[in-house]
Design a protein around this motif. Structure first.
Motif, PDB file in Angstrom:
ATOM      1  N   GLY A  70       0.777  -1.158  -0.109  1.00 38.40           N
ATOM      2  CA  GLY A  70      -0.024   0.079  -0.028  1.00 38.40           C
ATOM      3  C   GLY A  70       0.717   1.426   0.024  1.00 38.40           C
ATOM      4  N   GLN A  71       2.158   1.057  -0.244  1.00 34.74           N
ATOM      5  CA  GLN A  71       2.784   2.405  -0.112  1.00 34.74           C
ATOM      6  C   GLN A  71       3.673   2.441  -1.520  1.00 34.74           C
ATOM      7  OE1 GLN A  71       2.803   4.566   2.164  1.00 34.74           O
ATOM      8  NE2 GLN A  71       1.821   3.479   3.676  1.00 34.74           N
ATOM      9  N   ASP A  72       3.997   3.608  -2.045  1.00 30.61           N
ATOM     10  CA  ASP A  72       4.652   3.878  -3.168  1.00 30.61           C
ATOM     11  C   ASP A  72       6.198   3.995  -2.865  1.00 30.61           C
ATOM     12  OD1 ASP A  72       2.389   3.945  -4.846  1.00 30.61           O
ATOM     13  OD2 ASP A  72       2.188   6.186  -4.483  1.00 30.61           O
ATOM     14  N   VAL A  73       6.720   3.238  -3.559  1.00 36.42           N
ATOM     15  CA  VAL A  73       8.256   3.123  -2.892  1.00 36.42           C
ATOM     16  C   VAL A  73       9.197   3.225  -4.388  1.00 36.42           C
ATOM     17  CG1 VAL A  73       7.883   1.694  -0.946  1.00 36.42           C
ATOM     18  CG2 VAL A  73       8.601   0.572  -3.135  1.00 36.42           C
ATOM     19  N   TYR A  74      10.529   3.710  -3.826  1.00 37.37           N
ATOM     20  CA  TYR A  74      11.661   3.521  -4.975  1.00 37.37           C
ATOM     21  C   TYR A  74      12.364   2.382  -4.649  1.00 37.37           C
ATOM     22  CZ  TYR A  74      11.248   8.626  -5.857  1.00 37.37           C
ATOM     23  OH  TYR A  74      10.868   9.808  -5.972  1.00 37.37           O
ATOM     24  N   VAL A  75      12.426   1.651  -5.510  1.00 37.10           N
ATOM     25  CA  VAL A  75      13.441   0.354  -5.328  1.00 37.10           C
ATOM     26  C   VAL A  75      14.915   0.599  -5.780  1.00 37.10           C
ATOM     27  CG1 VAL A  75      13.825  -2.141  -5.673  1.00 37.10           C
ATOM     28  CG2 VAL A  75      11.640  -1.082  -5.611  1.00 37.10           C
ATOM     29  N   VAL A  76      15.712   0.726  -4.725  1.00 34.37           N
ATOM     30  CA  VAL A  76      17.041   1.230  -4.728  1.00 34.37           C
ATOM     31  C   VAL A  76      18.067  -0.041  -4.481  1.00 34.37           C
ATOM     32  CG1 VAL A  76      19.090   2.631  -4.299  1.00 34.37           C
ATOM     33  CG2 VAL A  76      16.722   3.489  -4.448  1.00 34.37           C
ATOM     34  N   GLU A  77      18.960  -0.268  -5.584  1.00 36.60           N
ATOM     35  CA  GLU A  77      19.993  -1.266  -5.292  1.00 36.60           C
ATOM     36  C   GLU A  77      21.362  -0.760  -4.943  1.00 36.60           C
ATOM     37  OE1 GLU A  77      20.758  -5.048  -7.986  1.00 36.60           O
ATOM     38  OE2 GLU A  77      22.321  -3.518  -8.281  1.00 36.60           O
ATOM     39  N   ALA A  78      21.776  -1.266  -3.856  1.00 37.91           N
ATOM     40  CA  ALA A  78      23.209  -0.791  -3.351  1.00 37.91           C
ATOM     41  C   ALA A  78      24.297  -1.826  -3.292  1.00 37.91           C
ATOM     42  CB  ALA A  78      22.969  -0.254  -1.929  1.00 37.91           C
ATOM     43  N   LEU A  79      25.320  -1.402  -4.039  1.00 31.93           N
ATOM     44  CA  LEU A  79      26.517  -2.379  -4.227  1.00 31.93           C
ATOM     45  C   LEU A  79      27.572  -1.760  -3.394  1.00 31.93           C
ATOM     46  CD1 LEU A  79      26.159  -3.431  -7.855  1.00 31.93           C
ATOM     47  CD2 LEU A  79      25.332  -4.839  -6.014  1.00 31.93           C
ATOM     48  N   PRO A  80      28.512  -2.507  -2.655  1.00 27.24           N
ATOM     49  CA  PRO A  80      29.623  -1.975  -2.076  1.00 27.24           C
ATOM     50  C   PRO A  80      30.423  -1.266  -3.060  1.00 27.24           C
ATOM     51  CG  PRO A  80      29.459  -4.250  -2.036  1.00 27.24           C
ATOM     52  CD  PRO A  80      28.324  -3.901  -2.720  1.00 27.24           C
ATOM     53  N   ALA A  81      30.903  -0.069  -2.603  1.00 26.30           N
ATOM     54  CA  ALA A  81      32.041   0.725  -3.318  1.00 26.30           C
ATOM     55  C   ALA A  81      33.163  -0.001  -3.568  1.00 26.30           C
ATOM     56  CB  ALA A  81      31.973   2.218  -2.866  1.00 26.30           C
ATOM     57  N   ASN A  82      33.578  -0.627  -2.854  1.00 25.88           N
ATOM     58  CA  ASN A  82      35.047  -1.212  -2.734  1.00 25.88           C
ATOM     59  C   ASN A  82      34.755  -2.915  -1.997  1.00 25.88           C
ATOM     60  OD1 ASN A  82      35.670  -0.862   0.014  1.00 25.88           O
ATOM     61  ND2 ASN A  82      35.919   1.394  -1.123  1.00 25.88           N
ATOM     62  N   ARG A  83      36.015  -3.597  -2.158  1.00 22.62           N
ATOM     63  CA  ARG A  83      35.807  -4.817  -1.389  1.00 22.62           C
ATOM     64  C   ARG A  83      36.041  -4.648  -0.030  1.00 22.62           C
ATOM     65  NH1 ARG A  83      36.526  -9.306  -4.345  1.00 22.62           N
ATOM     66  NH2 ARG A  83      37.469 -10.304  -2.810  1.00 22.62           N
ATOM     67  N   LYS A  84      36.596  -3.548   0.620  1.00 23.52           N
ATOM     68  CA  LYS A  84      36.737  -3.489   1.760  1.00 23.52           C
ATOM     69  C   LYS A  84      35.492  -3.225   2.614  1.00 23.52           C
ATOM     70  CE  LYS A  84      38.912  -0.357   5.377  1.00 23.52           C
ATOM     71  NZ  LYS A  84      38.985   0.957   5.848  1.00 23.52           N
TER      72      LYS A  84
END
Lengths: 389, 255
Positions: free
Chosen positions: B149-163
């Motif tokens: 029932g909520q409008d949402v953005y779907v955002v994918e987050a990937l690590p900026a680096n291996r650390k």
């Protein structure tokens, strides 16, 4: 003059008793437990299988604050069944002090624990307050001895200066027949120490100087019989540090001390170096292992028995499993070049919050001339049921 | 005329379309608080339904967008009452952690099992508690949907680096951000093997006087063990001017 000084000091340290009722809000906590300790080997004072302790304990901790003043107390009320052929009620107010906080200085006055050092087991620089080696077990108040003291912490930016003074009240304890007893009834003078602590990035350093008394004492003979004189003055210098990097930490300590020439045997001024390095690794948020290497050596002692250097390795492990329901703690302290051993595994089960069941053993062993060898008749096994409030 | 209007709308929409990073930047700035104080109720529920509760007072203060200090004083259960913990986030190097041990009356600088270490034996990691760190991730908007029932953005987050991946233990996070309040509505965490293993859910939020919002009741479920943890802020006070001196080692030594 000394008597007057001691009276004033005692009066100051009892100040918390007078002040504490003035606090309107009092927070109480503590625990009640039933415990049974058995001797597992025979000694001069007991047979294997006899209870060393069987009874109940109620510990009450109180805490009250008013503006920049805070009062705390902690008392153990022990009732032991059948000890010394009769039931014994023992009340030990092991902490009672008042804190006063100001902008630059925090003051603590009263009976309190004094802990120095950074390593996790028998820190070499922790020589201000006496230890009760025969009381080694799960409760710290059983093997550390609190002292009436005045402690000041000065905060100068990142640098902290800690000053502490108290009367020499007791020697280290090694169990019945071995505990240092005072030959002369009066403590001789104040003991004092000063420590400077400063952090540099992820490293904490400290350096200190102590003017204390020998807490192990010298065996002496008097008309009253044999006793231990622990009135020899000791001057000591300490330094320690902690470096933490992620899951790892490195802790180190160094104590260098020189003792006063003793009046009984006219010995020279013996000096001593005691050092430890400890690496600890946090496997997970609930488990940690550490390994410590410790070395000490005495010089200029009259008797070769006191000169021997000693190298020791100490392993400690603390693992909590199943959402903290099960906890396993182990300490193994072993001499490398001279047989001397302390082992204390403790298994703790917490089925629900505020209730725990524990079982463990305390094992001392080794050559008679070593700390743990001297008390090897005090091995125990124990079980406890504990409820917190 | 009609097609021109549609074209204009499309162009305008494209021009105002937020990027994944901008959405997460709004999330970070949604609660414009400088400091918070109150109590935390942490409820741990095992897969068999056993419940354990932890209660603590806390004070926290933001010094930069994603650098803060936090002190927590445990109140329950009684066996840990009086224990206190200070966390000092550092831009460079490891965060500093100090623990006050009431039995010994001493403060110890302690090791940390990494930012991915469990917070108070819960399913939240210290990293989760610290909030989204923009510099640690690359964000990509994957779509706009309606969820529960909520409008949402779907955002994918990937690590900026291996650390970051190593420290947090996350190879990917899928966020569902509520469009109306820019708070994380749901989030799904993937371990380093690429398996979805944790699920975050927002239960309740508070709107502050300045119109910004803050999550006050949220939970995390471990999808592998079925263990759940819920955090609820009680008596939360915002921007009251928590003094710096409360967030120091000295304050811990005074416990």
């Amino acid at each position: 003059m000394r008597r007057l000084g001691r009276t004033i000091f005692t009066g100051v340290c009892l100040l918390p008793v007078a002040v504490s009722p003035a606090f309107a809000e009092l927070s109480l906590s503590g625990y009640a437990k039933t415990s049974a300790y058995w001797f597992t080997v025979s000694g001069r004072t007991h047979e294997a299988g006899e209870f060393s302790r069987l009874g109940v304990r109620l510990q009450v901790n109180g805490d009250a604050s008013y503006n920049q003043v805070r009062a705390k107390f902690a008392v153990d009320i022990d009732y032991d069944f059948g000890m010394l052929s009769k039931d014994v009620l023992f009340i030990n107010p092991f902490e009672i002090y008042v804190d006063l906080y100001t902008t630059l200085v925090d003051l603590r006055v009263g009976k309190q624990f004094v802990f120095w050092g950074t390593t996790s087991w028998l820190p070499p620089t922790d020589v201000l307050a006496p230890w009760n080696f025969a009381g080694m077990g799960p409760e710290i108040e059983d093997y550390r001895v609190s002292v009436p003291a005045v402690k000041l912490d000065f905060y100068l930016g990142d640098v902290t200066v800690e000053g502490i003074c108290f009367y020499s009240a007791a020697g280290n304890r090694y169990g019945p027949g071995l505990t240092a007893v005072q030959v002369e009834p009066e403590a001789k003078a104040l003991e004092g120490a000063l420590k400077v602590m400063w952090p540099v990035k992820t490293v904490d350093f400290s350096a200190g100087v102590l003017l204390i008394h020998d807490k192990d004492g010298l065996p002496v003979f008097s008309p009253e019989g044999m006793g231990f004189d622990y009135t020899r003055r000791v001057a000591a210098f300490t330094t320690d540090g902690v470096w933490v990097s992620g899951r790892w930490s490195l802790r180190w300590e160094l104590l260098a001390q020189v003792m006063e020439q003793d009046k009984w045997f006219g010995r020279n001024n013996p000096y001593r170096v005691d050092a430890a390095v400890e690496a600890a690794w946090m496997l997970t948020e609930n488990s940690k292992l550490s390994l410590q290497y410790r070395f000490w050596k005495n010089w200029n002692e009259a008797s070769p028995a006191f000169v021997f250097p000693e190298h020791r390795l100490v392993f400690t492990g603390d693992v909590r499993l199943f959402s903290d329901m099960l906890r396993i703690r182990t300490t193994v302290d072993a001499g490398v070049d001279k047989y001397s051993l302390f082992v204390m595994p403790i298994l703790e089960f917490r089925p629900v919050d505020a209730i725990s069941f524990s079982a463990g053993t305390v094992v001392f062993d080794g050559d008679r001339a070593t700390v743990f060898g001297a008390i090897d008749a005090f091995d125990t096994a124990f079980v406890e049921v504990k409820g917190y409030f | 005329m009609y097609s021109a209007f549609v074209s204009m709308v499309v162009i305008f929409t494209a021009a105002t379309q937020l990027t994944g990073y901008e959405i997460m930047e709004r999330v970070v700035n949604a609660g414009r608080w400088h400091d918070l104080k109150g109590a935390i109720e942490l409820t741990l529920v095992s897969s068999s339904g056993e419940v354990k509760k932890r209660e603590m007072d806390f004070y926290t203060k933001r010094y930069e967008a994603d650098l803060s200090r936090m002190i927590m004083i445990l109140k329950a259960p009684p066996e840990v009452k009086g224990m206190a913990f200070l966390l000092i986030e550092r831009k460079e190097g490891d965060d500093e952690r100090y623990l006050y041990l009431p039995a010994m009356r001493v403060v110890r600088r302690i090791e940390a099992s990494g930012k991915g270490g469990s917070f108070m034996s819960s399913d939240f990691s210290y990293y989760d508690i610290g909030g989204v760190k923009l510099r640690d991730w690359t964000f990509q908007l994957k779509g706009e949907e309606e969820r529960e029932g909520q409008d949402v953005y779907v955002v994918e987050a990937l690590p900026a680096n291996r650390k970051v991946e190593k420290e947090t233990g996350y190879s990917k996070i899928e966020y569902e951000i509520r469009k109306d309040i820019f708070l994380i509505w749901h989030a799904y965490y993937y371990n380093r093997a690429g398996v979805k293993f944790k699920e975050y859910k927002l239960n309740e939020f508070h709107r502050l006087d300045d119109g910004s919002v803050i999550a006050v009741d949220f939970e995390m479920k471990n999808l592998v063990t079925a263990h759940r943890s819920r955090i609820r802020f009680v008596g939360l006070e915002v921007n009251t001017g928590v003094p710096d001196k409360l967030l120091t080692v000295r304050a811990l030594r005074r416990r």
